[in-house]
Design an enzyme around this catalytic site. Structure first.
Site, PDB file in Angstrom:
ATOM      1  N   ASP A  57      23.465  10.237 -13.433  1.00 19.18           N
ATOM      2  CA  ASP A  57      22.602  10.503 -12.281  1.00 19.18           C
ATOM      3  C   ASP A  57      21.591  11.268 -13.382  1.00 19.18           C
ATOM      4  OD1 ASP A  57      20.917  12.007 -10.723  1.00 19.18           O
ATOM      5  OD2 ASP A  57      22.396  13.078  -9.447  1.00 19.18           O
ATOM      6  N   SER A 135       6.553   4.318 -17.334  1.00 15.64           N
ATOM      7  CA  SER A 135       5.562   5.057 -16.550  1.00 15.64           C
ATOM      8  C   SER A 135       4.961   4.054 -15.309  1.00 15.64           C
ATOM      9  CB  SER A 135       4.434   5.646 -17.316  1.00 15.64           C
ATOM     10  OG  SER A 135       3.653   6.425 -16.640  1.00 15.64           O
ATOM     11  N   TYR A 149       4.011  10.394  -6.407  1.00 15.91           N
ATOM     12  CA  TYR A 149       4.616   9.580  -7.448  1.00 15.91           C
ATOM     13  C   TYR A 149       3.730   9.464  -8.482  1.00 15.91           C
ATOM     14  CZ  TYR A 149       5.612   4.928  -9.515  1.00 15.91           C
ATOM     15  OH  TYR A 149       6.171   3.840 -10.189  1.00 15.91           O
ATOM     16  N   LYS A 153       4.224  10.606 -12.544  1.00 11.36           N
ATOM     17  CA  LYS A 153       3.929   9.595 -13.630  1.00 11.36           C
ATOM     18  C   LYS A 153       2.770  10.347 -14.402  1.00 11.36           C
ATOM     19  CE  LYS A 153       6.794   6.385 -12.626  1.00 11.36           C
ATOM     20  NZ  LYS A 153       7.908   6.028 -13.587  1.00 11.36           N
TER      21      LYS A 153
END
Length: 283
Positions: A57, A135, A149, A153
């Site tokens: 993880d 990315s 999101y 990135k």
């Protein structure tokens, strides 16, 4: 780097991570393939003498260190790190809950930091290595329905652009990979895509329509992840790998669009921007 190296790949139980691990193995490299469940990695990749499947993880710092220790114990080194694991919390900003936004940053941003922090001492000791971080074009330009999101990135790219200065003196290279739309499992609900938790009437219609559009796109994306994986193997073998690799024609278009926008914005108020210095000596 030698012709054969040790690759450490995160998110290797499905999607692009499986293709990256396969391509590295096919090229004669040893691969440490990680995911939350090592059994799923073995199911996806099968058995291989040069494969070590590990449960990891990436949001767990101690688990990252344990995985790196196991990799070095098995293979003695780590030549290429591929930060690939990630997910997609979709939605307009106001309907993504604070908990969802933080979860997005934990996985897509802090996760790669955890793994890289564990790997870098190995690479520094070797005075060689290559950190490749996956990315997105959403790290180049903000997109509708992608506030969480894209934030993760953009943060990832800022970190990688700065990291290269830290590690270059130790013979370590860095590459940001900006894929466009590839036929992976990113848009599979519950696997990699998580939809908004909150409901706001003003956003309802657009949220429903956009969720359906994203779902319909799954399985029809133009990019071939196996070809991208092969390209990464090629890049990793270069004496001077690129600082950034634009993966797909749509990614090239996105980069050119953003570059042109920045140039236009720089020129739009050039005189005003350039007039903000002190006149004469500061008091």
């Amino acid at each position: 780097m030698t012709d054969s190296s040790v690759w450490f790949v995160t998110g290797a139980a499905r999607g692009m991570g499986v293709d990256i691990a396969r391509a590295a193995l096919a090229a004669g490299h040893s691969v440490v393939a990680t995911a939350r469940d090592a059994d799923r990695v073995r199911a996806a990749l099968g058995e291989h003498d040069n494969l070590l499947a590990l449960s990891l993880d990436i949001t767990d710092e101690q688990a990252a260190q344990a995985a790196v220790d196991a990799a070095v114990e098995r293979f003695g080194s780590i030549g290429v790190l591929v930060n690939n694991a990630g997910n997609f919390y979709a939605g307009s900003f106001e309907v993504i809950s604070p908990a969802q936004f933080r979860a997005q940053m934990e996985t897509n941003f802090f996760g790669p930091l955890n793994v890289t922090r564990a790997v870098l001492p190995v690479m520094r000791a070797q005075r060689s290595g290559h950190v490749i971080t996956i990315s997105s074009t959403a790290g180049l330009e903000g997109l509708d329905f992608c506030s969480a999101y894209a934030s993760s990135k953009f943060a990832l790219e800022g970190w990688m652009e700065s990291l290269r200065y830290d590690v270059a003196p130790f013979g370590i290279s860095t590459t940001i990979v900006d894929p466009g739309f590839f036929r992976t499992e990113l848009l599979v609900t519950g696997a990699s895509s998580i939809w908004p938790e909150l409901v706001i009437d003003d956003y309802d219609e657009r949220t429903r329509a956009t969720v359906e559009a994203w779902k319909d796109m799954n399985g029809t994306q133009g990019g071939d992840p196996a070809k991208l994986a092969a390209a990464l193997v090629t890049i990793a073998a270069l004496d001077e790998p690129p600082l950034r690799f634009l993966a797909g024609a749509d990614a090239v278009d996105a980069a050119e669009r953003k570059a042109n926008l920045l140039l236009a914005q720089a020129d739009a108020h050039r005189a005003l921007s350039s007039s903000l210095g002190f006149d004469g000596s500061a008091a």
